[in-house]
Design a protein around this motif. Structure first.
Motif, PDB file in Angstrom:
ATOM      1  N   ASN A 228      39.017  46.855  32.802  1.00 30.59           N
ATOM      2  CA  ASN A 228      37.706  46.358  32.379  1.00 30.59           C
ATOM      3  C   ASN A 228      37.414  45.046  33.098  1.00 30.59           C
ATOM      4  N   LEU A 229      36.189  44.600  32.940  1.00 34.86           N
ATOM      5  CA  LEU A 229      35.728  43.398  33.629  1.00 34.86           C
ATOM      6  C   LEU A 229      36.478  42.158  33.174  1.00 34.86           C
ATOM      7  N   PHE A 230      36.854  42.114  31.884  1.00 39.69           N
ATOM      8  CA  PHE A 230      37.601  40.961  31.376  1.00 39.69           C
ATOM      9  C   PHE A 230      38.947  40.826  32.083  1.00 39.69           C
ATOM     10  N   VAL A 231      39.706  41.914  32.159  1.00 31.29           N
ATOM     11  CA  VAL A 231      41.020  41.858  32.819  1.00 31.29           C
ATOM     12  C   VAL A 231      40.856  41.515  34.290  1.00 31.29           C
ATOM     13  N   ALA A 232      39.829  42.086  34.928  1.00 32.17           N
ATOM     14  CA  ALA A 232      39.574  41.794  36.345  1.00 32.17           C
ATOM     15  C   ALA A 232      39.331  40.310  36.565  1.00 32.17           C
ATOM     16  N   GLY A 233      38.557  39.690  35.675  1.00 36.01           N
ATOM     17  CA  GLY A 233      38.241  38.281  35.834  1.00 36.01           C
ATOM     18  C   GLY A 233      39.344  37.345  35.398  1.00 36.01           C
ATOM     19  N   PHE A 234      40.211  37.827  34.500  1.00 36.51           N
ATOM     20  CA  PHE A 234      41.255  36.948  33.958  1.00 36.51           C
ATOM     21  C   PHE A 234      42.525  36.957  34.797  1.00 36.51           C
ATOM     22  N   ILE A 235      42.917  38.128  35.293  1.00 39.91           N
ATOM     23  CA  ILE A 235      44.183  38.251  36.024  1.00 39.91           C
ATOM     24  C   ILE A 235      43.967  37.973  37.507  1.00 39.91           C
ATOM     25  N   GLY A 236      44.718  37.036  38.032  1.00 34.04           N
ATOM     26  CA  GLY A 236      44.634  36.687  39.447  1.00 34.04           C
ATOM     27  C   GLY A 236      44.490  35.192  39.638  1.00 34.04           C
ATOM     28  N   SER A 237      45.200  34.646  40.602  1.00 31.31           N
ATOM     29  CA  SER A 237      45.114  33.213  40.896  1.00 31.31           C
ATOM     30  C   SER A 237      45.216  33.007  42.407  1.00 31.31           C
ATOM     31  N   PRO A 238      44.104  32.633  43.083  1.00 37.58           N
ATOM     32  CA  PRO A 238      42.761  32.436  42.557  1.00 37.58           C
ATOM     33  C   PRO A 238      42.198  33.723  41.955  1.00 37.58           C
ATOM     34  N   ALA A 239      41.197  33.545  41.089  1.00 36.20           N
ATOM     35  CA  ALA A 239      40.629  34.674  40.376  1.00 36.20           C
ATOM     36  C   ALA A 239      39.854  35.595  41.312  1.00 36.20           C
ATOM     37  N   MET A 240      39.678  36.850  40.865  1.00 35.67           N
ATOM     38  CA  MET A 240      38.829  37.787  41.583  1.00 35.67           C
ATOM     39  C   MET A 240      37.404  37.237  41.645  1.00 35.67           C
ATOM     40  N   ASN A 241      36.758  37.358  42.797  1.00 35.75           N
ATOM     41  CA  ASN A 241      35.343  37.022  42.917  1.00 35.75           C
ATOM     42  C   ASN A 241      34.530  38.157  42.315  1.00 35.75           C
ATOM     43  N   LEU A 242      33.640  37.829  41.389  1.00 32.84           N
ATOM     44  CA  LEU A 242      32.829  38.840  40.725  1.00 32.84           C
ATOM     45  C   LEU A 242      31.359  38.480  40.855  1.00 32.84           C
TER      46      LEU A 242
END
Length: 400
Positions: A228-242
């Motif tokens: 989902n969009l929440f996991v996509a935006g939360f997991i990753g450093s730097p974060a996923m560009n959305l």
């Protein structure tokens, strides 16, 4: 050792607040599972319900094959490691580690044997006679772990145990805890807000948002295929560009992605194979995800429909082995409730809202350190479009 099971577990407070909602999660015997999520998502509450420090409002908590809802913490045979260490300052390291066994009336010879073995395992043998004040933060954390180990419990519970350590020591202790858990094979549930910890330590990672389980998977699967969009935006450093984008038919009969006023990217078959519902969204707005590591500086052989031409560089972070480049993008950010939770920073989210109103935002790219651009310079940027991610704008579901 034992399996831990959350079976439809809820935690409701008297004011009606639900800190944990219908949590169903199985942690296998010997498995290392990380609970991660933004502040206030219910991860520590879930951990405390396993330990018996919080009452369960509904559902079942099962340890081994036993429902433990009405058992006291002592009866559950669980060892907990806190972020504060909770060591007795007047006791030696050995006495701190063996104190619970002493209270349980374990014979002195057995206590000494277990403390000595745990001390060897944790590299604390030469410190057993010292008081906690004579130890470093990392050594104190090892003592706290040693106190848990000597009890030989069914499972370990760890509540942000590294949050009081400095950055370098945290990296070292992450590796040590992961290695120790593998060697001992003890079922472990570990809570952290630090996603780097989550991604580098556990067999599986469970992501919570407002008390609900969003996804549980291996770290790599979580990163590559967010549910989902929440996991996509939360997991990753730097974060996923959305960003917002629109899907259209391309001139060649395929699918094209339009972002802002200047960017049109070809969506290759590899991306559509991963997100087959993309074809159902032709002519519609979608949420587009682009990981920082999939950007690159193009040479003359890269087709125009893989490029984001003439981006203005706003910040360059030189990290030695890699370069983090920030650049302007005309496509507006996603400002849904999912993203508010994923950002977990009111000021940063307010900045995203302002950017959405202006129709642009700042993207982040991870690049090779050679030929670093300068702030203010305009550069061509390309993207490996087979790695595009697509989500529904309204409900945040992936277009799979």
């Amino acid at each position: 050792m034992a399996k831990l099971q959350f079976d439809g577990v809820y935690k409701r407070y008297p004011d009606g607040t639900e800190a944990v909602k219908d949590l169903t999660l199985d942690i296998e015997d010997g498995e290392f599972v990380i609970l991660v999520g933004p502040s206030g998502c219910g991860k520590s509450t879930a951990l405390r319900m396993v330990a018996g420090l919080e009452e369960i409002s509904d559902g079942k908590m099962i340890i081994g094959d036993q429902v433990v809802n009405n058992m006291t913490p002592k009866e559950r045979d669980i060892a907990m490691v806190f972020q504060s260490y909770a060591l007795y300052p007047h006791m030696s390291v050995a006495d701190n580690m063996g104190f619970a066994l002493k209270l349980a009336k374990v014979p002195k010879d057995e206590i000494n044997k277990r403390v000595r073995e745990a001390g060897e395992l944790l590299g604390l043998t030469e410190y057993l006679d010292r008081k906690p004040k004579a130890l470093s933060g990392g050594q104190r954390q090892r003592v706290a772990m040693g106190r848990a180990i000597v009890r030989e419990p069914k499972a370990f519970l760890m509540d942000e145990p590294l949050s009081n350590l400095d950055a370098k020591l945290r990296v070292q202790m992450r590796a040590e805890i992961a290695e120790l858990q593998t060697r001992m094979g003890v079922t472990t549930l570990y809570v952290t807000h630090d996603q780097v910890e989550a991604m580098t330590m556990g067999d599986r990672v469970a992501v919570l948002k407002r008390g609900e389980l969003m996804q549980v998977d291996s770290p790599q699967e979580l990163y590559d295929n967010p549910d989902n969009l929440f996991v996509a935006g939360f997991i990753g450093s730097p974060a996923m560009n959305l960003a917002e984008g629109t899907l259209e038919h391309s001139d060649s009969g395929g699918v094209a992605l339009k972002m802002g006023t200047t960017v049109a990217l070809r969506v290759p078959d590899e991306a559509i194979d991963r997100y087959p519902r993309v074809r159902d969204y032709i002519g519609k707005k979608v949420a587009v995800g682009m990981r920082p590591e999939h950007f690159f500086r193009p040479d003359g052989s890269v087709p125009d429909d893989l490029q984001l031409p003439q981006r203005n560089v706003t910040l360059v972070e030189a990290l030695g082995s890699e370069l983090i480049v920030h650049f302007g993008m005309s496509a507006p950010p996603i400002v849904t409730e999912d993203m508010r939770e994923a950002v977990d920073d009111a000021e940063a989210f307010a900045e995203m809202q302002r950017a959405a109103e202006s129709g642009g935002q700042i993207f982040t790219a991870r690049m090779e350190p050679r030929n670093a651009p300068k702030v203010g310079q305009k550069i061509d940027v390309a993207f490996k479009t087979e790695n595009l991610h697509f989500f529904d704008m309204e409900n945040g579901a992936p277009l799979r």
